[in-house]
Design a protein around this motif. Structure first.
Motif, PDB file in Angstrom:
ATOM      1  N   GLY A 166      21.965 -37.267  31.016  1.00  0.00           N
ATOM      2  CA  GLY A 166      21.252 -37.640  30.256  1.00  0.00           C
ATOM      3  C   GLY A 166      22.057 -36.412  28.813  1.00  0.00           C
ATOM      4  N   TYR A 167      22.855 -35.439  28.897  1.00  0.00           N
ATOM      5  CA  TYR A 167      23.739 -34.518  27.656  1.00  0.00           C
ATOM      6  C   TYR A 167      24.043 -35.422  27.044  1.00  0.00           C
ATOM      7  CZ  TYR A 167      25.162 -30.472  26.374  1.00  0.00           C
ATOM      8  OH  TYR A 167      25.187 -29.282  24.514  1.00  0.00           O
ATOM      9  N   CYS A 200      30.303 -40.034  36.309  1.00  0.00           N
ATOM     10  CA  CYS A 200      28.696 -39.801  35.213  1.00  0.00           C
ATOM     11  C   CYS A 200      27.687 -38.859  36.522  1.00  0.00           C
ATOM     12  CB  CYS A 200      27.880 -40.242  34.743  1.00  0.00           C
ATOM     13  SG  CYS A 200      26.768 -40.402  34.146  1.00  0.00           S
ATOM     14  N   VAL A 201      26.550 -38.339  36.449  1.00  0.00           N
ATOM     15  CA  VAL A 201      25.210 -38.103  37.409  1.00  0.00           C
ATOM     16  C   VAL A 201      24.098 -37.999  36.564  1.00  0.00           C
ATOM     17  CG1 VAL A 201      26.659 -36.876  39.412  1.00  0.00           C
ATOM     18  CG2 VAL A 201      25.666 -35.680  37.283  1.00  0.00           C
ATOM     19  N   ARG A 202      23.802 -38.966  35.788  1.00  0.00           N
ATOM     20  CA  ARG A 202      23.384 -39.105  34.892  1.00  0.00           C
ATOM     21  C   ARG A 202      22.058 -37.720  34.813  1.00  0.00           C
ATOM     22  NH1 ARG A 202      22.114 -44.814  34.886  1.00  0.00           N
ATOM     23  NH2 ARG A 202      23.336 -45.793  37.020  1.00  0.00           N
TER      24      ARG A 202
HETATM   25  S1  SF4 Z   1      27.181 -35.759  30.228  1.00  0.00           S
HETATM   26 FE1  SF4 Z   1      25.508 -36.133  32.236  1.00  0.00          FE
HETATM   27  S2  SF4 Z   1      25.152 -38.041  31.095  1.00  0.00           S
HETATM   28 FE2  SF4 Z   1      27.030 -38.099  29.720  1.00  0.00          FE
HETATM   29  S3  SF4 Z   1      28.625 -38.851  31.616  1.00  0.00           S
HETATM   30 FE3  SF4 Z   1      28.588 -36.343  32.109  1.00  0.00          FE
HETATM   31  S4  SF4 Z   1      26.739 -36.665  33.913  1.00  0.00           S
HETATM   32 FE4  SF4 Z   1      27.053 -37.959  32.510  1.00  0.00          FE
END
Ligand code: SF4
Ligand code: SF4
Length: 93
Positions: free
Chosen positions: A12-13, A8-10
């Protein structure tokens, strides 16, 4: 573009666009009377911090039970969607 599975790169989606179930009071954990559904398109998740792709974080992510929640399951393998969203949001800066 090839989207690969990464952590996860944050971006937020998944915390701002999805419909899922969340634990309401973190201290009580995932029990029946402490779970509710939430449509993030209509309301902000109460556990979400941050306002910019790449800077979002989850206040309850550190709880041991979190990995067994829908959010935890989604995040556990990571995703490449975030990289795509962040690289596109930087183009807009
Ligand atoms: S959609 Fe964005 S916030 Fe959700 S797991 Fe993937 S990188 Fe993380
Ligand atoms: S509980 Fe955490 S991971 Fe799940 S939607 Fe809310 S902020 Fe995102």
């Amino acid at each position: 573009m090839i989207i690969t599975k990464k952590s996860c790169v944050r971006c937020g989606y998944c915390c701002t666009q999805y419909f899922t179930a969340i634990v309401v009071i973190p201290e009580l954990g995932p029990r029946k009377d402490n779970i509710r559904s939430i449509n993030m398109l209509e309301e902000r998740c109460p556990h979400l911090e941050g306002d910019r792709p790449g800077e979002y974080s989850c206040r309850i992510h550190h709880y041991e039970w979190f990995r067994d929640t829908p959010c935890g399951q989604y995040n556990s393998d990571g995703c490449g969607l975030g990289e795509y969203i962040i690289s596109n949001s930087k183009k807009d800066d």
